[in-house]
Design a protein around this motif. Structure first.
Motif, PDB file in Angstrom:
ATOM      1  N   ILE A   9     -10.230 -19.296  21.390  1.00  0.00           N
ATOM      2  CA  ILE A   9     -10.818 -19.323  19.518  1.00  0.00           C
ATOM      3  C   ILE A   9      -9.897 -20.827  19.217  1.00  0.00           C
ATOM      4  CG2 ILE A   9     -11.658 -18.964  17.051  1.00  0.00           C
ATOM      5  CD1 ILE A   9     -12.195 -16.459  18.610  1.00  0.00           C
ATOM      6  N   PRO A  10     -10.571 -21.913  18.404  1.00  0.00           N
ATOM      7  CA  PRO A  10      -9.809 -22.554  18.048  1.00  0.00           C
ATOM      8  C   PRO A  10      -8.572 -22.179  17.120  1.00  0.00           C
ATOM      9  CG  PRO A  10     -11.480 -22.827  19.262  1.00  0.00           C
ATOM     10  CD  PRO A  10     -12.135 -22.167  19.046  1.00  0.00           C
ATOM     11  N   LEU A  30       3.850  -8.509  18.425  1.00  0.00           N
ATOM     12  CA  LEU A  30       2.680  -9.001  17.324  1.00  0.00           C
ATOM     13  C   LEU A  30       1.953 -10.085  18.238  1.00  0.00           C
ATOM     14  CD1 LEU A  30       3.614 -11.469  14.589  1.00  0.00           C
ATOM     15  CD2 LEU A  30       4.302 -12.639  16.334  1.00  0.00           C
ATOM     16  N   MET A  31       0.550 -10.132  17.860  1.00  0.00           N
ATOM     17  CA  MET A  31      -0.403 -10.520  18.427  1.00  0.00           C
ATOM     18  C   MET A  31      -1.102 -11.695  17.763  1.00  0.00           C
ATOM     19  SD  MET A  31      -1.941  -6.803  19.927  1.00  0.00           S
ATOM     20  CE  MET A  31      -0.942  -5.925  20.113  1.00  0.00           C
ATOM     21  N   ARG A  32      -1.820 -11.642  18.785  1.00  0.00           N
ATOM     22  CA  ARG A  32      -2.814 -13.944  18.222  1.00  0.00           C
ATOM     23  C   ARG A  32      -4.712 -12.864  17.191  1.00  0.00           C
ATOM     24  NH1 ARG A  32      -1.784 -18.307  19.707  1.00  0.00           N
ATOM     25  NH2 ARG A  32      -0.413 -19.275  20.936  1.00  0.00           N
ATOM     26  N   ALA A  33      -3.943 -12.502  15.862  1.00  0.00           N
ATOM     27  CA  ALA A  33      -5.239 -12.008  15.101  1.00  0.00           C
ATOM     28  C   ALA A  33      -6.266 -11.921  15.782  1.00  0.00           C
ATOM     29  CB  ALA A  33      -5.336 -11.873  13.653  1.00  0.00           C
ATOM     30  N   GLN A  34      -7.187 -13.329  15.953  1.00  0.00           N
ATOM     31  CA  GLN A  34      -8.536 -14.417  15.750  1.00  0.00           C
ATOM     32  C   GLN A  34      -8.836 -13.222  17.235  1.00  0.00           C
ATOM     33  OE1 GLN A  34      -7.879 -18.428  15.125  1.00  0.00           O
ATOM     34  NE2 GLN A  34      -9.585 -17.838  13.394  1.00  0.00           N
ATOM     35  N   VAL A  35      -7.392 -13.256  18.309  1.00  0.00           N
ATOM     36  CA  VAL A  35      -7.580 -12.966  19.641  1.00  0.00           C
ATOM     37  C   VAL A  35      -7.998 -10.995  19.585  1.00  0.00           C
ATOM     38  CG1 VAL A  35      -6.775 -12.630  22.454  1.00  0.00           C
ATOM     39  CG2 VAL A  35      -6.794 -15.020  20.415  1.00  0.00           C
ATOM     40  N   ALA A  68     -11.807 -10.675  18.709  1.00  0.00           N
ATOM     41  CA  ALA A  68     -12.503 -11.504  19.800  1.00  0.00           C
ATOM     42  C   ALA A  68     -12.903 -10.053  20.702  1.00  0.00           C
ATOM     43  CB  ALA A  68     -12.072 -12.647  20.053  1.00  0.00           C
ATOM     44  N   VAL A  69     -11.790  -9.430  20.981  1.00  0.00           N
ATOM     45  CA  VAL A  69     -12.260  -8.590  22.366  1.00  0.00           C
ATOM     46  C   VAL A  69     -13.175  -7.582  21.934  1.00  0.00           C
ATOM     47  CG1 VAL A  69     -10.827  -9.678  23.696  1.00  0.00           C
ATOM     48  CG2 VAL A  69     -10.208  -8.162  22.429  1.00  0.00           C
ATOM     49  N   GLY A  70     -12.565  -7.486  20.336  1.00  0.00           N
ATOM     50  CA  GLY A  70     -13.170  -6.190  19.920  1.00  0.00           C
ATOM     51  C   GLY A  70     -12.421  -4.774  19.342  1.00  0.00           C
ATOM     52  N   GLY A  71     -10.993  -5.125  19.754  1.00  0.00           N
ATOM     53  CA  GLY A  71      -9.646  -4.297  18.691  1.00  0.00           C
ATOM     54  C   GLY A  71      -9.743  -3.740  19.793  1.00  0.00           C
ATOM     55  N   TYR A  72      -9.033  -2.485  18.755  1.00  0.00           N
ATOM     56  CA  TYR A  72      -8.658  -1.158  19.811  1.00  0.00           C
ATOM     57  C   TYR A  72      -9.749  -0.447  20.282  1.00  0.00           C
ATOM     58  CZ  TYR A  72      -3.444  -2.167  18.785  1.00  0.00           C
ATOM     59  OH  TYR A  72      -2.286  -3.408  18.783  1.00  0.00           O
ATOM     60  N   LYS A  73      -9.744   0.231  21.557  1.00  0.00           N
ATOM     61  CA  LYS A  73     -10.366   1.182  21.248  1.00  0.00           C
ATOM     62  C   LYS A  73     -10.368   2.364  20.314  1.00  0.00           C
ATOM     63  CE  LYS A  73     -13.579   4.118  25.035  1.00  0.00           C
ATOM     64  NZ  LYS A  73     -15.024   2.640  24.671  1.00  0.00           N
ATOM     65  N   PRO A  74     -11.375   2.846  18.961  1.00  0.00           N
ATOM     66  CA  PRO A  74     -11.028   3.625  18.025  1.00  0.00           C
ATOM     67  C   PRO A  74     -10.703   5.584  18.676  1.00  0.00           C
ATOM     68  CG  PRO A  74     -13.249   2.670  17.659  1.00  0.00           C
ATOM     69  CD  PRO A  74     -12.953   1.758  19.386  1.00  0.00           C
ATOM     70  N   ALA A 118      -8.345  -9.253  31.148  1.00  0.00           N
ATOM     71  CA  ALA A 118      -9.626  -9.923  32.166  1.00  0.00           C
ATOM     72  C   ALA A 118      -9.999 -10.870  31.734  1.00  0.00           C
ATOM     73  CB  ALA A 118     -10.673  -8.055  31.714  1.00  0.00           C
ATOM     74  N   GLU A 119      -9.618 -11.083  30.086  1.00  0.00           N
ATOM     75  CA  GLU A 119     -10.211 -12.484  29.248  1.00  0.00           C
ATOM     76  C   GLU A 119      -9.436 -13.541  29.966  1.00  0.00           C
ATOM     77  OE1 GLU A 119     -12.975 -12.401  27.717  1.00  0.00           O
ATOM     78  OE2 GLU A 119     -13.460 -11.077  28.620  1.00  0.00           O
ATOM     79  N   GLY A 120      -8.395 -13.271  30.360  1.00  0.00           N
ATOM     80  CA  GLY A 120      -7.393 -14.751  30.619  1.00  0.00           C
ATOM     81  C   GLY A 120      -6.148 -14.661  29.970  1.00  0.00           C
ATOM     82  N   TRP A 121      -5.747 -13.656  29.263  1.00  0.00           N
ATOM     83  CA  TRP A 121      -4.916 -13.642  28.222  1.00  0.00           C
ATOM     84  C   TRP A 121      -3.585 -12.719  28.818  1.00  0.00           C
ATOM     85  CZ3 TRP A 121      -4.943 -16.788  23.744  1.00  0.00           C
ATOM     86  CH2 TRP A 121      -6.293 -16.731  23.501  1.00  0.00           C
ATOM     87  N   GLN A 122      -2.422 -13.468  28.378  1.00  0.00           N
ATOM     88  CA  GLN A 122      -1.702 -12.824  28.994  1.00  0.00           C
ATOM     89  C   GLN A 122      -0.095 -11.575  27.951  1.00  0.00           C
ATOM     90  OE1 GLN A 122       0.763 -16.254  29.742  1.00  0.00           O
ATOM     91  NE2 GLN A 122      -0.042 -16.788  31.035  1.00  0.00           N
TER      92      GLN A 122
END
Length: 333
Positions: free
Chosen positions: A7-8, A168-173, A176-182, A198-202
């Motif tokens: 996400i830009p 520490l995480m990128r909040a919008q990312v 975008a992947v739906g957060g934690y599996k609740p 799986a989405e290409g993030w590190q």
């Protein structure tokens, strides 16, 4: 590989002081530990959301007095750390939102300088969605169980597969992947990190000090329940993502079943046919000695012994799945 869910964001281009950082603290009856946690959050964190899972010790009042926004979870739904983190993030993203979010458990304190260091790391590595550092046990001398926790968290530095509860995480990312599996009662961070990768993030683990954790484990029963919870998480993770190429926690589940159930059952049945079958049990001291050489005497011994409660957790997951039993938290405190 370019992250598909990118996400830009101008967070990597703005001056560090202009990057919006928030924190999500989760807890239940943490008492003085929660006070210490909230006090450790530096001014660079613009907003703090505390998510409470049915505390009865005044945690909500303490959090509000410390200036945190409070989210009280609906008591009619099962509590999980994953659900708490999701609701905290949702509250944090309301309005202007934040660029980065520090997730931290209420029994931890943040180390001085961590937020600035991890913020600068994410800005320098635009493909990194998550960065975590060294989590230490606050009182390792209090018990062998606390020392085992401290050793468990001493993971290799560099690009990795998963983080723990503090990161520490990128909040919008994450959104975008739906957060934690609740509905996961444990292992929610590795599962989230798997989907991010799986989405290409590190996912990165850096050498810097991040948090001090107070496991408060003083009894063998607590260690047993924590190991049982790990086995449950292994089985559920394998059920969700066990297919190749990831094979998520398939090996861990298999090891728990082989050492915790398979070998003793085969030995006992075999002894009804031949007393020589008892020799199979010598595999346990041999395995313990092998792990002791690799991880040290204390940890090697309990890694071997821990396969029994892990196997119980694996069987518990599959029993519940087979008979559609409701998921219940496995708490060790």
């Amino acid at each position: 590989m370019t992250p598909k869910s990118l996400i830009p964001s101008k967070a990597d281009e703005r001056h560090p002081s202009d990057v919006r950082i928030g924190a999500v603290v989760i807890g239940r009856n943490e008492g003085a530990r929660l006070v210490a946690c909230l006090q450790s959050l530096p001014p660079v964190i613009a907003r703090v959301v505390y998510v409470d899972s049915g505390s009865t010790d005044g945690s909500v009042t303490v959090a509000r007095a410390a200036g945190a926004e409070v989210v009280e979870l609906d008591l009619t739904l099962p509590f999980t750390a994953a659900r708490a983190r999701n609701e905290g993030l949702q509250a944090l993203m309301a309005g202007e939102g934040v660029d980065f979010v520090q997730f931290i458990d209420g029994d931890c304190v943040l180390q001085y300088g961590w937020i600035e260091t991890s913020r600068d790391f994410l800005r320098a590595y635009p493909k990194a969605a998550v960065v975590c550092g060294r989590r230490r046990e606050r009182f390792p001398e209090a018990s062998v169980w606390n020392r085992l926790c401290d050793a468990e968290w001493d993971t290799p530095v560099g690009q990795t597969k998963a983080c723990g509860g503090d990161a520490l995480m990128r909040a919008q990312v994450i959104c975008a992947v739906g957060g934690y599996k609740p509905n996961l009662i444990a292992g929610e961070e590795p599962e989230l990190c798997l989907r991010l990768r799986a989405e290409g993030w590190q996912i990165w683990r850096i050498a810097d000090e991040m948090t001090l954790h107070d496991a408060a484990m003083t009894r063998a029963k607590q260690w047993f329940r924590r190991s049982r919870r790990a086995g449950y998480a292994y089985a559920e993770g394998a059920a969700l993502h066990g297919a190749p190429p990831e094979c998520h926690w398939v090996a861990e589940t298999r090891r728990a079943l082989v050492w915790g159930v398979g070998l003793p059952v085969v030995s006992i049945i075999g002894m009804a046919l031949s007393p020589w079958s008892a020799l199979l049990l010598l595999a346990y001291p041999a395995q313990a000695l092998r792990l002791m050489r690799r991880f040290g005497n204390e940890r090697g011994f309990f890694l071997t012994l821990g396969k029994v409660p892990e196997a119980i957790g694996v069987l518990e997951y599959h029993y519940g799945r087979m008979f559609h039993r409701p998921v219940e938290l496995i708490e060790y405190k």
